[in-house]
Design an enzyme around this catalytic site. Structure first.
Site, short mmCIF file in Angstrom:
data_model
loop_
_atom_site.label_atom_id
_atom_site.label_comp_id
_atom_site.label_asym_id
_atom_site.label_seq_id
_atom_site.Cartn_x
_atom_site.Cartn_y
_atom_site.Cartn_z
N CYS A 328 0.85 -1.19 0.03
CA CYS A 328 0.03 0.10 -0.10
C CYS A 328 0.75 1.22 -0.28
O CYS A 328 1.58 1.56 -0.81
CB CYS A 328 -1.03 -0.03 1.15
SG CYS A 328 -2.52 1.03 0.91
N HIS A 432 -3.86 -5.38 1.65
CA HIS A 432 -3.59 -5.72 2.88
C HIS A 432 -3.84 -7.00 3.27
O HIS A 432 -4.92 -7.55 2.86
CB HIS A 432 -4.31 -4.75 4.01
CG HIS A 432 -3.72 -3.46 3.90
ND1 HIS A 432 -2.45 -2.84 4.32
CD2 HIS A 432 -4.20 -2.25 3.45
CE1 HIS A 432 -2.30 -1.83 4.29
NE2 HIS A 432 -3.17 -1.28 3.65
N1 LIG Z 1 -3.03 2.02 3.95
C1 LIG Z 1 -1.91 2.71 3.30
O1 LIG Z 1 -0.78 2.41 3.36
C2 LIG Z 1 -2.61 3.98 2.78
C3 LIG Z 1 -1.54 4.52 1.87
C4 LIG Z 1 -1.71 6.10 1.56
N2 LIG Z 1 -1.75 6.75 2.98
C5 LIG Z 1 -2.97 6.12 0.58
O2 LIG Z 1 -4.02 6.39 1.48
O3 LIG Z 1 -3.09 5.91 -0.40
#
Ligand SMILES: NC(=O)CC[C@H](N)C(=O)O
Length: 492
Positions: A328, A432
């Site tokens: 992510c 995830h």
């Molecule tokens: N869960 C995350 O790692 C999110 C990655 C980043 N903050 C986004 O919202 O795209």
């Protein structure tokens, strides 16, 4: 019959665990029970089947209760993304970023959302087990409180206070907490549970008798210290590692705004994986696999990563044939740049990224929140995966033509996910929970070890189930369950 609230004398007193244990005890008795936490503050969240976001602890408690996940289980989730502010999520949807001071005024509105969820649960379930937050004795936070006694008073439900005896001072904590409550709040407290006791219970008895006489409230049980109880942590990163036969070393970069670190629980508990978090100021050192985790403030965390020796170490690691995985926010950092033109996460509008793959990410106000299923395409495998996505970023570029995952269906229509570099040393995904799929995890670990690692799997779901059964057995043995059930049935 209905609502019972568990509050704690401190953070980490055992509220989440006690609620999870009681959820399973009630489920064993055939009751439809809903876990509930009015307000949660955590960067670890779970995605419901309807694409809403709630705290991780309630997801675990729902598994314990054997009920499907609902955003009503945690109507307010605060995800801190700076020292003074947080993203506010109501009924599973992000509504805005708010400074802490502004949120204090917003609490009256938030309370309405909390009560609406509670009412819906009240109509659907036979019992609601509520978890408080922190301690109810934070006198500075009492005004407009929605997380502890403010909620209990509003719905007029009985409260049990749990305290951790392992930290010491348990009687002072319990008596002191009670003393700081108003008379009406004290009247809602129906008893105490003492948690994490080790030693000779005979030596504790005189203290328990004193506590009961002094407060005129019963001790509803003393739970023993459960060694190596591994259940999903709400917020704090658990660094304890359980490696018995090290075959693979994995290093996870501990970013200041790391999110969804439960991604690594399966690796941490895997008997053949030496998983360590690399902290601020530490070197990554020799490893087979470096993981860049998710982040709630990806630009500031990338700047942090670059300010450490980590960027140079990652390049060195790759030169020596090591593997890198980005999840992510970590995936986004592997591209060429991250743009945040609308200030979704930070005031810095762009940053040059690690450039290990040819794509760019733009943060947008449209948050992708969904459970997903599909296949992991690594190393000619086609292993089934199931997990979830939580991100604002949208990535685009030629590297994504060699995807890491293939989703069967996706609400954004996007069925290719992430990338595998042409030399197959660097991979990234928005998914995830990827290691919670035993076969996909095996494929990834085989790739990371160049096939060296014997394909021994670790099944987190099975492990979690065993732990919940163990917890429920302990609750049945050491708590006065009949009295606790009676509290539920005398509510209102
Ligand atoms: N869960 C995350 O790692 C999110 C990655 C980043 N903050 C986004 O919202 O795209």
């Amino acid at each position: 019959m209905k609502t019972l609230m568990i509050q704690g004398t401190t953070s980490d007193a055992g509220k989440s665990t006690l609620v999870a244990g009681l959820c399973r005890v009630l489920a064993r008795r055939g009751l439809q029970v809903a876990p509930f936490k009015p307000q949660n503050m955590a960067l670890n969240s779970a995605v419901t089947p309807c694409g809403g976001e709630i705290g991780r602890a309630q997801a675990l408690q729902a598994i314990a209760a054997k009920v499907e996940l609902s955003t009503d289980f945690n109507p307010i989730l605060l995800k801190p993304n700076s020292d003074t502010g947080a993203q506010v999520i109501i009924h599973g949807r992000a509504i805005s970023n708010m400074e802490a001071a502004k949120y204090q005024d917003y609490k009256k509105v938030a309370m309405q959302a909390v009560l609406a969820s509670h009412q819906r649960l009240d109509a659907q379930y036979q019992a609601i087990l509520v978890e408080g937050a922190g301690s109810p004795a934070e006198i500075n936070l009492r005004e407009n409180d929605i997380a502890n006694m403010g909620f209990a008073c509003e719905v007029n439900c009985p409260v049990i206070i749990v305290a951790d005896i392992d930290k010491g001072g348990v009687f002072a904590h319990l008596v002191g907490t009670l003393a700081l409550l108003s008379e009406a709040e004290q009247a809602l407290v129906k008893g105490f549970v003492i948690n994490r006791f080790r030693g000779d219970i005979g030596l504790l008895q005189s203290g328990l008798d004193w506590l009961e006489a002094y407060t005129n409230k019963p001790v509803l049980g003393v739970l023993p210290y459960l060694h190596s109880l591994n259940l999903d942590a709400e917020d704090a990163v658990t660094v304890e590692n359980h490696v018995t036969d090290k075959q693979l070393s994995v290093r996870v970069l501990l970013l200041p705004h790391i999110s969804n670190h439960t991604d690594f629980d399966s690796l941490r508990l895997h008997p053949n994986v030496d998983l360590r978090y690399v902290r601020h100021g530490e070197r990554i050192g020799a490893a087979d696999l470096i993981i860049i985790p998710g982040s709630k403030n990806v630009i500031s965390d990338l700047a942090f990563l670059q300010s450490q020796s980590w960027q140079a170490e990652i390049l060195r690691h790759l030169r020596f044939g090591g593997k890198v995985l980005g999840i992510c926010g970590g995936l986004q950092m592997l591209g060429k740049a991250i743009l945040d033109p609308d200030g979704v996460e930070s005031t810095q509008q762009s940053i040059e990224a690690l450039s290990l793959a040819d794509f760019t990410t733009t943060l947008t106000n449209n948050k992708t929140l969904t459970q997903v299923s599909g296949h992991c395409l690594l190393a000619d495998t086609y292993e089934a995966i199931h997990g979830y996505e939580i991100h604002c970023g949208v990535s685009d570029g030629p590297a994504l033509d060699s995807p890491f995952m293939h989703f069967t269906e996706h609400p954004t229509g996007q069925i290719k996910d992430g990338f595998i570099s042409s030399d197959k040393q660097v991979v990234g995904t928005y998914l995830h929970g990827l290691f919670d799929n035993p076969n996909a995890a095996k494929a990834i670990l085989t790739w990371a070890s160049d096939g060296r690692m014997q394909a021994l799997g670790f099944d987190l779901a099975k492990h979690r189930e065993q732990q919940l059964e163990r917890l429920a057995d302990t609750c049945e043995q050491y708590l006065n369950i009949e009295e606790i059930l009676a509290l539920l049935s005398t509510d209102k």
